[in-house]
Write an enzyme that holds these catalytic residues in place. Structure first.
Site, PDB file in Angstrom:
ATOM      1  N   GLY A   9       0.733  -1.236  -0.579  1.00 32.66           N
ATOM      2  CA  GLY A   9      -0.590  -0.151   0.310  1.00 32.66           C
ATOM      3  C   GLY A   9       0.474   1.520  -0.264  1.00 32.66           C
ATOM      4  N   GLY A  12      -1.198   4.963  -0.724  1.00 33.50           N
ATOM      5  CA  GLY A  12      -2.079   5.610  -0.134  1.00 33.50           C
ATOM      6  C   GLY A  12      -1.165   6.787   0.621  1.00 33.50           C
ATOM      7  N   GLN A  13      -2.411   6.492   2.057  1.00 28.09           N
ATOM      8  CA  GLN A  13      -2.618   8.185   2.307  1.00 28.09           C
ATOM      9  C   GLN A  13      -1.560   8.074   3.598  1.00 28.09           C
ATOM     10  OE1 GLN A  13      -5.106   8.926   5.024  1.00 28.09           O
ATOM     11  NE2 GLN A  13      -5.300  10.979   5.752  1.00 28.09           N
ATOM     12  N   ILE A  36      -2.348  -2.223  -5.317  1.00 31.46           N
ATOM     13  CA  ILE A  36      -2.278  -2.622  -6.570  1.00 31.46           C
ATOM     14  C   ILE A  36      -3.125  -1.374  -7.377  1.00 31.46           C
ATOM     15  CG2 ILE A  36      -3.226  -4.625  -5.434  1.00 31.46           C
ATOM     16  CD1 ILE A  36      -6.599  -2.764  -4.412  1.00 31.46           C
ATOM     17  N   ARG A  37      -2.739   0.035  -6.959  1.00 30.53           N
ATOM     18  CA  ARG A  37      -1.999   0.742  -7.837  1.00 30.53           C
ATOM     19  C   ARG A  37      -1.594   1.434  -7.859  1.00 30.53           C
ATOM     20  NH1 ARG A  37      -7.795   1.510  -5.231  1.00 30.53           N
ATOM     21  NH2 ARG A  37      -6.798   2.894  -3.655  1.00 30.53           N
ATOM     22  N   TYR A 143     -14.398  -0.734   9.579  1.00 28.94           N
ATOM     23  CA  TYR A 143     -13.812  -0.006  10.018  1.00 28.94           C
ATOM     24  C   TYR A 143     -13.061  -0.228  10.752  1.00 28.94           C
ATOM     25  CZ  TYR A 143      -9.281   2.647   9.362  1.00 28.94           C
ATOM     26  OH  TYR A 143      -8.249   3.274   9.369  1.00 28.94           O
TER      27      TYR A 143
HETATM   28  N1  SER Z   1      -8.199   8.863   9.233  1.00 30.75           N
HETATM   29  C1  SER Z   1      -9.239   7.791   9.256  1.00 30.75           C
HETATM   30  C2  SER Z   1     -10.794   7.537   8.381  1.00 30.75           C
HETATM   31  O1  SER Z   1     -11.474   9.281   8.715  1.00 30.75           O
HETATM   32  C3  SER Z   1      -9.443   6.979  10.866  1.00 30.75           C
HETATM   33  O2  SER Z   1      -8.290   6.191  10.987  1.00 30.75           O
HETATM   34  O3  SER Z   1     -10.575   6.766   8.407  1.00 30.75           O
END
Ligand code: SER
Length: 320
Positions: A9, A12-13, A36-37, A143
């Site tokens: 990853g 990503g962020q 994967i991107r 999540y």
């Molecule tokens: N920044 C994340 C979210 O907003 C929190 O871990 O999902």
């Protein structure tokens, strides 16, 4: 032995900045960046990236062995808001991805693993201000459920199999290099992209929604410092609370207005507000401070300065 790093990853962020920091620390040849991107345009400093899907256990083991990996950073995840749209996909990627990495680490004698957790592990029943390290975890999102369960698996692999896996409960992360993807704290990044273009911003949270946040430079430094800390000093094997700053959208807008006087914000709260309301407003990070010396550097104003400066330099249409 030279450390050889596998990042999953990498674009990503978190990965966008952490990958560069790890390349600087360990040397580009010792860092294998995967995702994967794969972005179309990679910087000179960042010119190699491999395709790797963490859900493919065989491909993961092949990469670990081929590149003689000693440390894995697993950053691939579905975040909170996207996870509410596809809860089972969030569970599959966040949980099976972690289990694949933990198993691969166990079987291949990986020295150290990093995996980010989140303030989303807390729910309505955890104290809000400040939220302690050890408290009830009843997450409100898919999540958060995946991160809370993942923390327990990390602790289990540490005690049962001696896998040295380390983790941080990140607050909302704010970066000028990478856009977040599908989190409840994304507004704190989006707002800057509007402000530098002299556009007003409509915030999807209430004006008073206080959330814990952190500038990405602090987050990257926290990862590096935690991963360097002597194992004997670490007393938390789920994930460490870490704190940067806490603010409301009103306070962030005021910090921007001090620098861009014409900036305007308005509010149209949506379902993301209820996710934010289930999270703490500030974090007690005394274990991180005591065990490995954590201390944040950026506050709201220094972060705002840095974000505006970086975005003005990096957005092509703002160059005159
Ligand atoms: N920044 C994340 C979210 O907003 C929190 O871990 O999902």
């Amino acid at each position: 032995m030279t450390d050889r790093i596998l990042i999953i990853g990498a674009y990503g962020q978190i990965g966008t900045e952490l990958t560069l920091a790890l390349k600087r620390k360990y040397g580009p040849a010792n860092v294998i960046a995967t995702d994967i991107r794969i972005p179309d345009h990679l910087s000179d400093e960042d010119d190699s990236c491999l395709y790797l899907d963490v859900l493919n256990r065989r491909a993961l083991d092949l990469a670990v062995n081929k590149y003689q990996i000693t440390q894995i950073y697993l950053l691939a995840a579905v975040l909170s808001v996207s996870g509410e749209q596809q809860p089972l996909k969030a569970w599959e990627l966040n949980m099976q991805g972690l289990l694949n990495v933990l198993e691969s680490a166990r079987e291949n004698f990986i020295a150290r693993v990093f995996w980010p957790s989140s303030i989303a592990v807390f729910g309505h029943h955890a104290p809000k201000k400040p939220c302690p390290q050890h408290t009830v975890l009843q997450p409100s999102t898919a999540y958060g459920i995946s991160k809370a369960a993942g923390e327990d698996w990390c602790q289990y692999y540490f005690h049962k199999f001696d896998v040295d896996v380390r983790s941080l409960r990140f607050p909302g992360l704010i970066s000028s290099s990478a856009l977040p993807g599908g989190g409840a704290t994304d507004y704190a990044v989006d707002i800057f992209h509007h402000a530098v273009r002299n556009e007003s911003y409509t915030c999807y949270l209430k004006a008073s929604a206080t959330l814990p946040m952190m500038y990405m430079a602090d987050a990257v430094r926290a990862v590096l410092e935690l991963m360097e800390a002597p194992a004997a000093q670490l007393t938390v094997h789920t994930a460490y609370n870490i704190s940067g700053m806490s603010f409301t959208p009103t306070q962030l807008a005021a910090s921007i207005k001090k620098r861009i006087p014409g900036f305007k914000i308005n509010y149209k709260p949506d379902s993301r507000q209820s996710i934010a309301e289930s999270w703490p407003t500030s974090i007690d990070d005394r274990f991180a401070r005591k065990d490995w010396g954590w201390e944040p550097e950026y506050d709201l104003d220094s972060m705002t300065d840095q974000m505006l400066l970086n975005l003005r330099h990096s957005i092509p249409e703002l160059q005159v």
